[in-house]
Design an enzyme around this catalytic site. Structure first.
Site, PDB file in Angstrom:
ATOM      1  N   ARG A 118      10.423  33.424  63.510  1.00 11.04           N
ATOM      2  CA  ARG A 118      11.757  32.819  63.604  1.00 11.04           C
ATOM      3  C   ARG A 118      12.823  33.871  63.910  1.00 11.04           C
ATOM      4  O   ARG A 118      13.914  33.863  63.331  1.00 11.04           O
ATOM      5  CB  ARG A 118      12.131  32.109  62.296  1.00 11.04           C
ATOM      6  N   SER A 159      13.930  22.839  59.543  1.00 16.12           N
ATOM      7  CA  SER A 159      13.812  23.755  58.399  1.00 16.12           C
ATOM      8  C   SER A 159      15.137  24.468  58.188  1.00 16.12           C
ATOM      9  O   SER A 159      15.636  25.132  59.098  1.00 16.12           O
ATOM     10  CB  SER A 159      12.759  24.822  58.678  1.00 16.12           C
ATOM     11  N   GLU A 205      18.077  29.532  57.925  1.00 17.31           N
ATOM     12  CA  GLU A 205      17.562  29.667  59.286  1.00 17.31           C
ATOM     13  C   GLU A 205      18.576  29.312  60.379  1.00 17.31           C
ATOM     14  O   GLU A 205      18.710  30.068  61.345  1.00 17.31           O
ATOM     15  CB  GLU A 205      16.290  28.844  59.457  1.00 17.31           C
TER      16      GLU A 205
END
Ligand code: EPU
Length: 339
Positions: free
Chosen positions: A165, A237, A332
């Site tokens: 990520r 997420s 995130e």
């Protein structure tokens, strides 16, 4: 010629449907229009913010300066041999629709990433990944335009510094470039990747699983687990899965023998943030007009609240998980705007 509008609502441009305005806004469909937009920003001394599908974005408040919505289109095969093809995708192509198009053309490899919201141009920024595949596995290069100078840069896989990520666009090059095109190398022959256990399980009854079946299975798994942003606004997420070292894992398992974890490199393990948040009692919690999804604790949802409310809930979750497990969860989505 591009049209620059002022005080434009961005609520329809972010999948969390957070209310916020762009001080100035324009939509661009070519690199030439990007050059015009950057000239405008430079001559009016405006800060520039790039906007794609808005699916990994938290608008904490209004965005000062010029927001450029990247709406460049086109998918082209630029190289092919018996086993593989190189495909150039313009930044504004919708990720999932691009996968469907590739399947129709007989270009394979993206199926495991089906139904991820967002557009092509944002995919390298967080190195999107799911069900055993990450973008960097298929990545060849990208084209990016320097916001300050207007120069075009071609970057290969190494230059992008991909991680879990993560990429250089979240660090050294954060808000420095507009990504206009992504090139991927795909297979020209059907192949499937069933490394991810839940996917292998879903297709266990198939003697010869096809890429189309993989895509359908991933769509089914995602739809069962994750809320559709069109129905319940969310950004997927909300936290990264944290990494812990062998010592911390041992002590966590001593207190929580049922804690799931995935072994990573060099003795590190990934612990599911969803589990940590769930165990901390947040799954299904509603706080004012924001909340935690009832079926997936990793996903924060918006019932009509603001970015500030959502950030306050995220901070509450971070504090509780830190206290219970001594793990610092990292948000995130990218946070833009001032509250
Ligand atoms: N779990 C709970 N409570 C919940 C949800 C899950 O305890 O409310 C437990 C599950 O039982 C499971 C573990 O947590 O043992 C992991 O759950 P899940 O598989 O749902 O999530 P994940 O594997 O951590 C990651 C990505 C997803 C991606 C899937 C599949 C991150 C932060 N998330 O989730 O990405 O789709 O793997 O590869 O890495 C996204 O980025 O938006 C996204 C959905």
């Amino acid at each position: 010629m591009i049209e620059i509008a002022s005080q434009v609502s961005l609520q329809g441009y972010n999948t969390l449907a957070l209310p916020a305005c762009a001080e100035y806004f324009c939509s661009v469909t070519s690199e030439q229009q990007i050059a015009q937009a950057l000239d405008y920003a430079r001559s009016h001394n405006l800060q520039v913010t790039a906007l794609g599908g808005g699916s990994n974005l938290l608008l904490a408040g209004d965005i000062a300066g010029l927001v450029i919505y990247l709406d460049l289109r086109g998918i082209n095969c630029v190289d092919s041999c018996k086993d593989s093809v190189t495909i150039e995708f313009a930044a504004g192509e919708n990720w999932h629709k691009a996968i469907e198009y590739c399947l129709q053309q007989g270009w394979y490899g993206l199926e495991n990433l089906s139904l991820i919201p967002g557009n092509m141009g944002a995919a390298p920024i967080q190195n999107i990944g799911a069900y055993g595949v990450e973008l960097c596995d298929l990545f060849v290069s990208l084209r990016a335009i320097n916001i300050a100078t207007g120069e075009v840069l071609i970057m290969d896989r190494q230059a992008c510094e991909f991680g879990y990520r993560d990429s250089i666009f979240k660090h050294k090059y954060s808000n420095c470039y507009l990504i206009t095109q992504v090139s991927l190398e795909l297979w020209a022959q059907p192949q499937v990747n069933l490394q991810y256990p839940a996917l292998a399980e879903a297709l266990a009854a198939e003697s010869e699983p096809t890429p189309e079946m993989v895509s359908a299975a991933v769509c089914a798994i995602r739809s069962a687990k994750l809320p559709d942003p069109a129905q319940i606004p969310n950004a997927g997420s909300f936290f990264k899965n944290p990494m812990v070292d062998a010592e911390q894992l041992k002590s966590l398992l001593a207190d929580n023998p049922k804690m799931p974890f995935y072994s990573a490199d060099n003795g590190w393990s990934k612990v599911p943030a969803a589990w940590l948040i769930d165990q901390s009692g947040f799954r299904g919690l509603r706080s004012g007009n924001v909340g935690v999804h009832r079926d997936q604790a990793l996903v924060l949802v918006n019932f009509g609240g603001t970015g500030a409310e959502l950030l306050a809930l995220a901070n509450r979750i971070q504090s509780e998980v830190l206290e219970r497990f001594a793990i610092a969860l990292e948000i995130e989505p990218r946070i833009y705007g001032q509250s």
